[in-house]
Design a protein around this motif. Structure first.
Motif, short mmCIF file in Angstrom:
data_model
loop_
_atom_site.label_atom_id
_atom_site.label_comp_id
_atom_site.label_asym_id
_atom_site.label_seq_id
_atom_site.Cartn_x
_atom_site.Cartn_y
_atom_site.Cartn_z
N ARG A 147 0.84 -1.30 -0.17
CA ARG A 147 -0.25 0.16 0.28
C ARG A 147 0.73 1.29 0.24
NH1 ARG A 147 -4.64 -1.09 4.68
NH2 ARG A 147 -5.69 -3.07 3.68
N LEU A 148 0.38 2.31 -1.06
CA LEU A 148 1.83 3.35 -1.14
C LEU A 148 0.50 4.57 -0.54
CD1 LEU A 148 3.72 5.01 -2.04
CD2 LEU A 148 2.87 5.18 -4.14
N LEU A 149 1.01 5.08 0.44
CA LEU A 149 0.42 6.06 0.80
C LEU A 149 1.07 7.60 0.56
CD1 LEU A 149 -0.46 4.92 2.83
CD2 LEU A 149 -0.94 5.65 4.30
N TYR A 150 0.78 8.05 -0.15
CA TYR A 150 1.67 9.02 -0.43
C TYR A 150 0.88 11.30 -1.07
CZ TYR A 150 3.97 10.88 -5.20
OH TYR A 150 5.09 12.35 -5.67
N SER A 151 1.97 11.41 -0.05
CA SER A 151 1.17 12.63 -0.05
C SER A 151 2.48 13.93 -0.62
CB SER A 151 1.90 12.83 2.15
OG SER A 151 1.55 14.65 1.71
N THR A 152 1.09 14.86 -1.61
CA THR A 152 1.44 15.34 -2.91
C THR A 152 0.74 16.65 -2.62
OG1 THR A 152 2.41 15.54 -4.46
CG2 THR A 152 0.50 14.52 -4.36
N ARG A 153 1.74 18.22 -2.99
CA ARG A 153 1.20 18.92 -2.83
C ARG A 153 -0.52 19.16 -4.05
NH1 ARG A 153 5.94 21.11 -3.16
NH2 ARG A 153 5.86 22.21 -5.12
N MET A 154 0.02 18.89 -5.32
CA MET A 154 -1.76 18.87 -6.52
C MET A 154 -1.21 18.31 -7.60
SD MET A 154 -0.04 22.51 -7.41
CE MET A 154 0.47 23.07 -5.85
N PRO A 155 -1.61 18.01 -8.34
CA PRO A 155 -2.08 16.89 -8.73
C PRO A 155 -0.70 17.47 -9.25
CG PRO A 155 -4.29 17.88 -8.71
CD PRO A 155 -3.92 18.34 -7.46
N ARG A 190 -11.29 13.38 0.13
CA ARG A 190 -10.68 13.96 1.12
C ARG A 190 -10.79 15.68 1.51
NH1 ARG A 190 -5.80 15.00 2.02
NH2 ARG A 190 -4.54 14.03 4.16
N GLY A 191 -10.49 16.20 -0.01
CA GLY A 191 -9.82 17.74 0.54
C GLY A 191 -8.09 17.18 0.27
N ALA A 192 -8.47 18.53 0.58
CA ALA A 192 -6.38 19.02 0.65
C ALA A 192 -6.22 19.20 2.44
CB ALA A 192 -5.36 19.99 -0.12
N HIS A 193 -5.72 18.63 2.64
CA HIS A 193 -4.68 18.88 3.73
C HIS A 193 -3.27 17.54 4.51
CE1 HIS A 193 -6.79 14.94 5.71
NE2 HIS A 193 -7.94 15.69 5.73
N ARG A 194 -2.70 17.73 5.48
CA ARG A 194 -1.89 17.62 5.67
C ARG A 194 -1.64 16.13 5.93
NH1 ARG A 194 2.82 21.31 8.76
NH2 ARG A 194 2.93 22.68 6.81
N LEU A 195 -1.44 14.91 6.04
CA LEU A 195 -1.12 13.31 6.22
C LEU A 195 -1.37 13.79 7.61
CD1 LEU A 195 0.32 10.34 5.06
CD2 LEU A 195 0.01 10.73 7.20
N ASN A 196 -2.22 13.14 8.17
CA ASN A 196 -2.67 12.81 9.70
C ASN A 196 -2.75 11.67 10.64
OD1 ASN A 196 -5.68 12.10 8.82
ND2 ASN A 196 -6.32 14.44 9.48
N ALA A 197 -3.21 11.46 12.07
CA ALA A 197 -2.98 9.96 12.24
C ALA A 197 -4.45 9.63 11.42
CB ALA A 197 -3.97 10.26 13.99
N ASP A 198 -5.25 10.03 11.15
CA ASP A 198 -6.91 9.32 11.03
C ASP A 198 -6.23 8.47 9.27
OD1 ASP A 198 -8.68 10.28 12.66
OD2 ASP A 198 -9.23 11.64 11.55
N ASP A 199 -5.26 9.59 8.16
CA ASP A 199 -5.46 9.01 7.21
C ASP A 199 -4.07 7.62 7.60
OD1 ASP A 199 -6.72 10.74 5.72
OD2 ASP A 199 -4.44 12.33 6.52
#
Length: 248
Positions: A147-155, A190-199
């Protein structure tokens, strides 16, 4: 596939034999060297540049290509005030010579003999060594689910986007979760926000599944993610981190 042994740390001559733009400001370099030892997935190399007056600058770059690949690939994100990355993104041309040292690192690596589930967590260009692991898993056709969780600013900053989305659609062992921090597509609930504990709780493999976790990105990102994972009950020995600073 037999896994290559760790490489020498001596400097060797290499040639740029290909390149492609991944997203604006980010370029993959295809590099060939007769003297380069095949790498493991997750390792990195040092690149050294030497000016006409003898001044040298070097930086470390993660390998993006699958384990054992020759030629090998690195993906470089241009940093505006960097000494090395602007040249690698905008200046170096096919046929130019480079100095390379590596491969380096034995802690942040994945091997196909690992059958446990794998959670990969990337911040921005921290996806590069994780892409090496994904490509190695795809080539080997053995190993645990990814599983890849990829946090990036925008598409527009979605490095390897098409390749990852295709793999997500076609490979039963791979799942992609793209988490936007500044601007998300309208279709993203999900919208735009930083990766958090819920994610992390919702998307990563649960602690009781015995997953190995690889986290790569800027230092603050990695520290927050690693701390949160351990608070959630993940085994610290199974959380491996790779971080990078602002120099380039």
């Amino acid at each position: 596939m037999p896994m290559p042994a760790p490489g020498s740390v001596r400097w060797v001559k290499a040639t740029l034999v290909g390149s492609r733009t991944e997203v604006p400001g980010t370029r993959t370099l295809v590099i060939d060297s007769e003297d380069f030892t095949p790498a493991l997935a997750g390792q990195h190399v040092d690149i050294r540049l030497t000016a006409e007056d003898g001044y040298t600058a070097q930086r470390s770059y993660s390998l993006a290509s699958p384990a054992g690949a020759k030629p090998f690939e690195i993906t470089v994100d241009r940093l505006p005030d960097g000494e090395v990355s602007p040249y690698l993104v905008d200046g170096v041309e096919i046929g130019d010579m480079l100095e390379v040292r590596g491969p380096i690192g034995l802690w942040f690596v994945w091997r196909p003999v690992q059958v446990e589930p794998i959670t990969l967590i990337a911040g921005g260009s921290g996806v590069v060594p994780l892409m090496s692991m994904i490509r190695t898993r795809q080539a080997a056709q053995t190993g645990g689910d990814f599983r890849l969780l990829y946090s990036t600013r925008m598409p527009e900053r979605f490095i390897y986007g098409q390749e990852l989305m295709t793999l997500d659609a076609e490979a039963d062992w791979f799942t992609l979760h793209t988490l936007y921090t500044r601007q998300a597509p309208p279709s993203d609930a999900r919208g735009a926000h930083r990766l958090n504990a819920d994610d992390l709780r919702d998307l990563a493999f649960a602690p009781e599944m015995g997953s190995s976790i690889y986290v790569c990105g800027p230092t603050p990102f990695v520290e927050v993610v690693a701390d949160t994972l351990m608070q959630m009950g993940h085994d610290p020995a199974k959380v491996r981190t790779e971080r990078f600073g602002a120099s380039g």
